[in-house]
Design an enzyme around this catalytic site. Structure first.
Site, PDB file in Angstrom:
ATOM      1  N   GLU A   1       0.429 -44.163  27.350  1.00 53.35           N
ATOM      2  CA  GLU A   1       1.659 -44.510  26.632  1.00 53.35           C
ATOM      3  C   GLU A   1       2.932 -44.166  27.403  1.00 53.35           C
ATOM      4  O   GLU A   1       3.911 -44.903  27.334  1.00 53.35           O
ATOM      5  CB  GLU A   1       1.674 -43.855  25.252  1.00 53.35           C
ATOM      6  CG  GLU A   1       0.583 -44.374  24.315  1.00 53.35           C
ATOM      7  CD  GLU A   1       0.608 -45.884  24.098  1.00 53.35           C
ATOM      8  OE1 GLU A   1       1.644 -46.528  24.369  1.00 53.35           O
ATOM      9  OE2 GLU A   1      -0.428 -46.421  23.670  1.00 53.35           O
TER      10      GLU A   1
ATOM     11  N   GLU B   1       3.298 -54.112  24.809  1.00 55.43           N
ATOM     12  CA  GLU B   1       1.867 -54.429  24.658  1.00 55.43           C
ATOM     13  C   GLU B   1       1.319 -55.126  25.905  1.00 55.43           C
ATOM     14  O   GLU B   1       0.191 -54.878  26.311  1.00 55.43           O
ATOM     15  CB  GLU B   1       1.630 -55.277  23.407  1.00 55.43           C
ATOM     16  CG  GLU B   1       2.064 -54.621  22.091  1.00 55.43           C
ATOM     17  CD  GLU B   1       1.516 -53.213  21.866  1.00 55.43           C
ATOM     18  OE1 GLU B   1       0.428 -52.899  22.404  1.00 55.43           O
ATOM     19  OE2 GLU B   1       2.173 -52.414  21.186  1.00 55.43           O
TER      20      GLU B   1
ATOM     21  N   GLU C   1      -3.160 -53.481  22.199  1.00 49.16           N
ATOM     22  CA  GLU C   1      -3.576 -54.217  23.382  1.00 49.16           C
ATOM     23  C   GLU C   1      -5.094 -54.247  23.491  1.00 49.16           C
ATOM     24  O   GLU C   1      -5.777 -53.316  23.120  1.00 49.16           O
ATOM     25  CB  GLU C   1      -2.992 -53.560  24.628  1.00 49.16           C
ATOM     26  CG  GLU C   1      -3.701 -52.281  25.075  1.00 49.16           C
ATOM     27  CD  GLU C   1      -3.396 -51.056  24.223  1.00 49.16           C
ATOM     28  OE1 GLU C   1      -2.665 -51.197  23.238  1.00 49.16           O
ATOM     29  OE2 GLU C   1      -3.894 -49.984  24.549  1.00 49.16           O
TER      30      GLU C   1
ATOM     31  N   TYR D   1       4.351 -40.830  24.160  1.00 53.73           N
ATOM     32  CA  TYR D   1       5.193 -41.991  24.442  1.00 53.73           C
ATOM     33  C   TYR D   1       6.482 -41.582  25.163  1.00 53.73           C
ATOM     34  O   TYR D   1       6.729 -41.971  26.300  1.00 53.73           O
ATOM     35  CB  TYR D   1       5.576 -42.712  23.141  1.00 53.73           C
ATOM     36  CG  TYR D   1       4.424 -43.441  22.475  1.00 53.73           C
ATOM     37  CD1 TYR D   1       4.274 -44.817  22.617  1.00 53.73           C
ATOM     38  CD2 TYR D   1       3.489 -42.755  21.700  1.00 53.73           C
ATOM     39  CE1 TYR D   1       3.229 -45.497  22.002  1.00 53.73           C
ATOM     40  CE2 TYR D   1       2.437 -43.420  21.086  1.00 53.73           C
ATOM     41  CZ  TYR D   1       2.309 -44.790  21.237  1.00 53.73           C
ATOM     42  OH  TYR D   1       1.269 -45.447  20.636  1.00 53.73           O
TER      43      TYR D   1
END
Ligand SMILES: [Zn+2]
Length: 336
Positions: A49, A27, A2, A117
């Site tokens: 994330e 994204e 991004e 994440y």
């Protein structure tokens, strides 16, 4: 990848059937989590994330329904549990399983694991489940508005969280410290209810053992993650005939979804299913992502097809990025 208001995406996510839309959602979500409010240092990477995976999941839920998003959550939970164990035990880096990292003197790339994440995602999901979605959504909106165009570190986020959401007993129920500063995955990780992956696993096991016919596989009703799960479960010694049978029924070798196609090509190599080999060459010449290249070249090497690997590599190598050729040169003992 991004950038503010400009998302860079690998062409391999264009599947022709919108099946890789989760990555697009991810994204784009970074325009908020990452670019509107930005992690202060790479030690706080989970703020970028974790939130982005959380948003991705919510978008999947809203587009495809809870059943599908729960299946995706189940897959990431399995992946997280495996990778966490690998980092903590095999790699011997338990500190790297904390959400708040300490990358002092190290390559920021070292922090790029499933921890920021998916452990980040499950922590945020736990917060949602603890306070309820309505309250949580209002909090998240307010958080991003209040801190727009600012950087954020873990400590300031937690202070804001404690002040505005997790008051009193709620904080104890979540055990924020264990999640953020503790090693491993806390026992109160949210339950994910989906048995769709288990059903696919059962089906591929039955098919591998000739207990069901290829015609009985509900291929067309599956989303790509289920298809991919099935293909990766195919035995490496199933043989070219049964590969051909599947291919003629479901045209797997013509899939526009690069994840499914990649898994199929690897199984084709391992089973010497030669009908896939021209597609394999096209794929390797046109795709440059290491996560695809390495397993395919390795499979050729491991199955005594190194000549074919070198032949394809000669054509493909000029188009690869330096990080990819470094890995493939070593793997194939390429002589420059
Ligand atoms: Zn991301």
């Amino acid at each position: 990848m991004e950038n503010p208001r400009l998302t860079f995406a690998t062409p391999t996510i264009i599947a022709g059937d919108r099946s890789l839309v989760a990555l697009v959602a991810h994204e784009l979500a970074h325009s908020w989590s990452g670019n509107l409010v930005t992690n202060s240092t790479w030690d706080d990477f989970w703020l970028n994330e974790g939130f982005t995976v959380y948003f991705e999941q919510r978008i999947m839920e809203s587009v495809y329904g809870r059943e599908t998003s729960e299946m995706l959550a189940k897959l990431s939970k399995q992946g997280l549990v495996e990778e966490e164990k690998d980092i903590r035990i095999n790699k011997g880096l338990p500190e790297d399983t904390k959400l708040k990292l300490n990358l002092e003197g190290r390559n920021p790339d070292d922090g790029l694991t499933a921890i920021p994440y998916d452990k980040g995602y499950f922590f945020l999901r736990l917060l949602e489940e603890t306070v309820g979605r309505e309250k949580w959504d209002a909090f998240v909106k307010e958080y991003f508005q209040t801190h727009a165009f600012q950087v954020m570190d873990t400590e300031r986020f937690l202070a804001y969280l404690n002040e505005n959401l997790l008051t009193g007993e709620l904080a104890n129920a979540v055990d924020v410290d264990a999640w953020v500063y503790g090693v491993g995955i806390p026992a109160n990780i949210p339950e994910v209810s989906s048995d769709r992956i288990a059903q696919v696993d059962q089906m591929v096991s039955d098919w591998n053992n000739d207990m069901i016919a290829s015609e009985e596989i509900p291929w067309d009703s599956w989303v790509y993650q289920e298809k991919n799960r099935f293909v990766t479960g195919i035995r490496d010694d199933i043989g070219a005939d049964r590969m051909a049978e599947l291919d003629s029924l479901y045209l797997i070798g013509q899939s526009g979804n690069n994840e499914v196609l990649f898994s199929w090509l690897e199984k084709s190599i391992r089973n010497s299913y030669r009908a896939s080999y021209s597609r394999l060459e096209t794929f390797l010449v046109n795709v440059g992502r290491r996560k695809f290249l390495t397993p395919l070249y390795r499979a050729m090497k491991e199955t005594g097809q190194t000549d074919m690997a070198l032949n394809i590599y000669t054509k493909a190598r000029p188009n690869y990025h330096a990080v990819a050729t470094q890995t493939m040169d070593d793997l194939l003992e390429w002589d420059k």
